[in-house]
Design a protein around this motif. Structure first.
Motif, PDB file in Angstrom:
ATOM      1  N   GLU A  65       0.827  -1.212   0.000  1.00 50.80           N
ATOM      2  CA  GLU A  65       0.000   0.000   0.000  1.00 50.80           C
ATOM      3  C   GLU A  65       0.862   1.263   0.000  1.00 50.80           C
ATOM      4  O   GLU A  65       0.535   2.258  -0.657  1.00 50.80           O
ATOM      5  N   HIS A  66       1.979   1.224   0.721  1.00 51.34           N
ATOM      6  CA  HIS A  66       2.814   2.421   0.876  1.00 51.34           C
ATOM      7  C   HIS A  66       4.079   2.380   0.009  1.00 51.34           C
ATOM      8  O   HIS A  66       4.979   3.189   0.208  1.00 51.34           O
ATOM      9  N   LYS A  67       4.114   1.427  -0.932  1.00 52.03           N
ATOM     10  CA  LYS A  67       5.228   1.349  -1.894  1.00 52.03           C
ATOM     11  C   LYS A  67       6.597   1.373  -1.194  1.00 52.03           C
ATOM     12  O   LYS A  67       7.478   2.172  -1.496  1.00 52.03           O
ATOM     13  N   ILE A  68       6.740   0.452  -0.236  1.00 52.80           N
ATOM     14  CA  ILE A  68       7.959   0.374   0.571  1.00 52.80           C
ATOM     15  C   ILE A  68       9.113  -0.194  -0.251  1.00 52.80           C
ATOM     16  O   ILE A  68       8.949  -1.173  -0.975  1.00 52.80           O
ATOM     17  N   ASN A  69      10.286   0.449  -0.137  1.00 58.23           N
ATOM     18  CA  ASN A  69      11.499  -0.025  -0.812  1.00 58.23           C
ATOM     19  C   ASN A  69      12.392  -0.861   0.094  1.00 58.23           C
ATOM     20  O   ASN A  69      12.966  -1.863  -0.332  1.00 58.23           O
ATOM     21  N   TYR A  70      12.516  -0.416   1.355  1.00 55.08           N
ATOM     22  CA  TYR A  70      13.387  -1.087   2.324  1.00 55.08           C
ATOM     23  C   TYR A  70      12.626  -1.236   3.641  1.00 55.08           C
ATOM     24  O   TYR A  70      11.779  -0.409   3.978  1.00 55.08           O
ATOM     25  N   ALA A  71      12.969  -2.288   4.386  1.00 51.17           N
ATOM     26  CA  ALA A  71      12.383  -2.481   5.720  1.00 51.17           C
ATOM     27  C   ALA A  71      13.508  -2.694   6.728  1.00 51.17           C
ATOM     28  O   ALA A  71      14.531  -3.314   6.414  1.00 51.17           O
ATOM     29  N   ILE A  72      13.302  -2.158   7.916  1.00 52.78           N
ATOM     30  CA  ILE A  72      14.218  -2.375   9.041  1.00 52.78           C
ATOM     31  C   ILE A  72      13.414  -3.042  10.151  1.00 52.78           C
ATOM     32  O   ILE A  72      12.434  -2.469  10.639  1.00 52.78           O
ATOM     33  N   ILE A  73      13.814  -4.247  10.519  1.00 52.04           N
ATOM     34  CA  ILE A  73      13.083  -4.987  11.557  1.00 52.04           C
ATOM     35  C   ILE A  73      13.787  -4.791  12.893  1.00 52.04           C
ATOM     36  O   ILE A  73      14.961  -5.119  13.035  1.00 52.04           O
ATOM     37  N   GLY A  74      13.055  -4.244  13.868  1.00 51.90           N
ATOM     38  CA  GLY A  74      13.629  -3.973  15.178  1.00 51.90           C
ATOM     39  C   GLY A  74      13.613  -5.172  16.114  1.00 51.90           C
ATOM     40  O   GLY A  74      14.671  -5.666  16.513  1.00 51.90           O
ATOM     41  N   PRO A  75      12.430  -5.689  16.485  1.00 50.54           N
ATOM     42  CA  PRO A  75      12.353  -6.758  17.491  1.00 50.54           C
ATOM     43  C   PRO A  75      12.659  -8.139  16.913  1.00 50.54           C
ATOM     44  O   PRO A  75      12.713  -8.336  15.689  1.00 50.54           O
ATOM     45  N   GLU A  76      12.792  -9.112  17.826  1.00 51.50           N
ATOM     46  CA  GLU A  76      13.131 -10.473  17.434  1.00 51.50           C
ATOM     47  C   GLU A  76      11.930 -11.290  16.958  1.00 51.50           C
ATOM     48  O   GLU A  76      12.069 -12.163  16.102  1.00 51.50           O
ATOM     49  N   ASN A  77      10.730 -11.033  17.505  1.00 51.57           N
ATOM     50  CA  ASN A  77       9.586 -11.877  17.164  1.00 51.57           C
ATOM     51  C   ASN A  77       9.215 -11.852  15.678  1.00 51.57           C
ATOM     52  O   ASN A  77       8.913 -12.902  15.099  1.00 51.57           O
ATOM     53  N   PRO A  78       9.243 -10.683  15.013  1.00 55.78           N
ATOM     54  CA  PRO A  78       8.966 -10.705  13.565  1.00 55.78           C
ATOM     55  C   PRO A  78      10.003 -11.496  12.770  1.00 55.78           C
ATOM     56  O   PRO A  78       9.668 -12.068  11.729  1.00 55.78           O
ATOM     57  N   LEU A  79      11.241 -11.524  13.257  1.00 57.18           N
ATOM     58  CA  LEU A  79      12.266 -12.322  12.587  1.00 57.18           C
ATOM     59  C   LEU A  79      11.917 -13.800  12.679  1.00 57.18           C
ATOM     60  O   LEU A  79      12.013 -14.544  11.693  1.00 57.18           O
ATOM     61  N   GLN A  80      11.495 -14.231  13.869  1.00 49.60           N
ATOM     62  CA  GLN A  80      11.096 -15.623  14.064  1.00 49.60           C
ATOM     63  C   GLN A  80       9.868 -15.966  13.221  1.00 49.60           C
ATOM     64  O   GLN A  80       9.737 -17.097  12.735  1.00 49.60           O
ATOM     65  N   ALA A  81       8.983 -14.981  13.032  1.00 48.11           N
ATOM     66  CA  ALA A  81       7.738 -15.210  12.288  1.00 48.11           C
ATOM     67  C   ALA A  81       7.939 -15.193  10.774  1.00 48.11           C
ATOM     68  O   ALA A  81       6.980 -15.402  10.022  1.00 48.11           O
ATOM     69  N   GLY A  82       9.168 -14.915  10.313  1.00 48.44           N
ATOM     70  CA  GLY A  82       9.440 -14.945   8.871  1.00 48.44           C
ATOM     71  C   GLY A  82       9.008 -13.691   8.130  1.00 48.44           C
ATOM     72  O   GLY A  82       8.754 -13.731   6.917  1.00 48.44           O
ATOM     73  N   ILE A  83       8.949 -12.560   8.849  1.00 51.52           N
ATOM     74  CA  ILE A  83       8.539 -11.313   8.191  1.00 51.52           C
ATOM     75  C   ILE A  83       9.542 -10.901   7.117  1.00 51.52           C
ATOM     76  O   ILE A  83       9.159 -10.414   6.046  1.00 51.52           O
ATOM     77  N   ALA A  84      10.838 -11.104   7.384  1.00 51.93           N
ATOM     78  CA  ALA A  84      11.852 -10.765   6.369  1.00 51.93           C
ATOM     79  C   ALA A  84      11.624 -11.582   5.099  1.00 51.93           C
ATOM     80  O   ALA A  84      11.670 -11.049   3.980  1.00 51.93           O
ATOM     81  N   ASP A  85      11.363 -12.873   5.249  1.00 50.38           N
ATOM     82  CA  ASP A  85      11.122 -13.753   4.095  1.00 50.38           C
ATOM     83  C   ASP A  85       9.942 -13.247   3.266  1.00 50.38           C
ATOM     84  O   ASP A  85      10.010 -13.187   2.033  1.00 50.38           O
ATOM     85  N   ALA A  86       8.856 -12.881   3.964  1.00 45.09           N
ATOM     86  CA  ALA A  86       7.639 -12.436   3.273  1.00 45.09           C
ATOM     87  C   ALA A  86       7.889 -11.133   2.508  1.00 45.09           C
ATOM     88  O   ALA A  86       7.389 -10.959   1.388  1.00 45.09           O
ATOM     89  N   LEU A  87       8.666 -10.224   3.094  1.00 44.21           N
ATOM     90  CA  LEU A  87       8.947  -8.942   2.435  1.00 44.21           C
ATOM     91  C   LEU A  87       9.861  -9.122   1.225  1.00 44.21           C
ATOM     92  O   LEU A  87       9.656  -8.496   0.182  1.00 44.21           O
TER      93      LEU A  87
END
Length: 438
Positions: A65-87
């Motif tokens: 929706e917001h045409k994101i180019n880069y993401a910075i993940i702060g906490p550990e739980n999104p990393l465990q949930a595979g948010i980086a993979d999805a992005l």
């Protein structure tokens, strides 16, 4: 055309990231998915939405929706949930490791076995358990000098040290049984004796560049007493080492981080992109690795990002494009002290919903907001660590005075550790290492 950056998380660490990004000379916009309306972050970004940042669909829909180019993940739980993979799947470059690589933090068994398999120094004698079978015998083999670690994320509170948190084998077995009853597993490791320190490193899987070394204070109360917390405060020195460390200790920690980054690529076939955070202990005969985290530490992020002279957005872009070797990351040669104010009753039964007042703090830029919400113009405690104050100066003593002045002027049902960064506590660390190594 601006670069659109998605910041995931809304604590003090993410406030520090947002503030550091705001110094960038690049044309950018920051968007944030958080767990609360952090006023420090709201002032730095285009949009902050409170949503479940551990849900890949929520995050990817927002990113589209917001045409994101880069993401910075702060906490550990999104990393465990595979948010980086999805992005990555929707072509958003991510500063933060994929789910498989994040196991260096999310699975202590994975981390320990990898160090052993790749002959990386610093690891303990350890065993993994899913039942009580063999637990007491292994503890006896370690002559009761052991640590029990829940094998998963526990907000910095899953480690119990025999003789400190656990008094007697009965308590140790009860803690193990509690983990088993919840369907978990745990490690028992030899206990290290020495002084802890943290080394965070920027990595792109090929190149590694190190940040200043920091010491965290996990215990809730002064003189290192009370229950473990997510971290009550931190300090760093002007030389980017610590007063109780020797040069060879620093080099050993750097080497272990580098070997780990390379081992992760060899093991998974993927580049580790983000922050590799080694929790170390200086012991009688060198350095040992306590654990790994797969992101910026909190409070450690406030220390190092306060000193960062290189553009953080440039660093994040270089990391995600595997071009970290093209830039030289620099930090100011100053000392820092960070102190956290936390709710009365923290960590076991923190109060929440109470107002806090920062109007008496002369330099509001010295504060980093954590577990707070803004309601009708008032800051409200929301149950965990509330806010941190940072002091930056030529010496630890001067940095401590700055942090103390700021944090002591925050009003509300809070407490903090006055002793962090003070000379008597530093002297104790120095003397402890001197005795160990004499």
């Amino acid at each position: 055309m601006s670069t659109n950056i998605l910041l995931i998380g809304s604590g003090a660490r993410e406030h520090a990231i947002a503030r550091s990004c705001s110094k960038s000379s690049l044309n950018y916009k920051i968007f944030c998915i958080g767990s609360g309306y952090n006023p420090g972050i709201m002032g730095k970004c285009e949009d902050l939405v409170v949503a479940n940042f551990n849900d890949p669909n929520v995050v990817t829909n927002y990113a589209k929706e917001h045409k994101i180019n880069y993401a910075i993940i702060g906490p550990e739980n999104p990393l465990q949930a595979g948010i980086a993979d999805a992005l990555w799947k929707i072509n958003v470059k991510v500063f933060g490791p994929t789910q498989s690589l994040a196991r260096i933090e999310t699975s202590k068994e994975f981390a320990r076995k990898m160090l052993k398999d790749f002959n990386i120094p610093g690891g303990p004698i350890f065993k993994s358990f899913i039942s009580l079978k063999g637990v007491e015998e292994f503890c006896n083999d370690l002559q009761n000098e052991f640590v029990i670690k829940f094998d998963g994320l526990a907000g910095g509170k899953g480690v119990k040290v025999f003789g400190e948190h656990l008094h007697g084998m009965g308590q140790a077995l009860d803690y193990c049984k509690n983990i088993i009853d919840k369907g978990g597993k745990f490690l028992i490791e030899e206990k290290f004796i020495g002084e802890e320190f943290s080394l965070m490193s920027f990595c792109d899987g090929e190149t590694i560049q190190h940040m200043p070394i920091v010491q965290d204070h996990k215990r809730a109360y002064e003189n290192d007493t009370g229950p473990n917390t997510g971290g009550m405060g931190t300090y760093s020195n002007f030389d980017h080492s610590l007063p109780f460390l020797e040069g060879q200790d620093v080099e050993a920690a750097k080497r272990i981080n580098e070997l780990t980054m390379r081992a992760l690529k060899e093991k998974t076939g993927m580049n580790y992109m983000g922050v590799l955070y080694g929790g170390f202990m200086a012991v009688r005969d060198g350095v040992r690795l306590i654990e790994y985290n797969a992101r910026f530490g909190d409070p450690e992020a406030m220390n190092v990002l306060s000193l960062l002279e290189t553009d953080l957005i440039e660093i994040c872009k270089a990391v995600t494009e595997k071009k970290l070797s093209n830039i030289k990351i620099q930090f100011d040669k100053k000392a820092t002290v960070c102190k956290y104010a936390v709710p009365q009753g923290y960590p076991d039964s923190p109060i929440k919903g109470e107002k806090i007042d920062t109007s008496n703090v002369k330099n509001i830029e010295s504060l980093y907001f954590a577990s707070v919400d803004e309601v009708d113009g008032n800051l409200i405690e929301s149950g965990s660590r509330t806010l941190a104050a940072i002091g930056v100066a030529d010496t630890i003593a001067l940095a401590e005075k700055t942090a103390e002045e700021a944090i002591s002027n925050v009003k509300g049902p809070l407490f903090y550790r006055k002793d962090i960064g003070r000379q008597n506590l530093l002297n104790r660390r120095i003397e402890n290492m001197r005795k160990l190594r004499c």
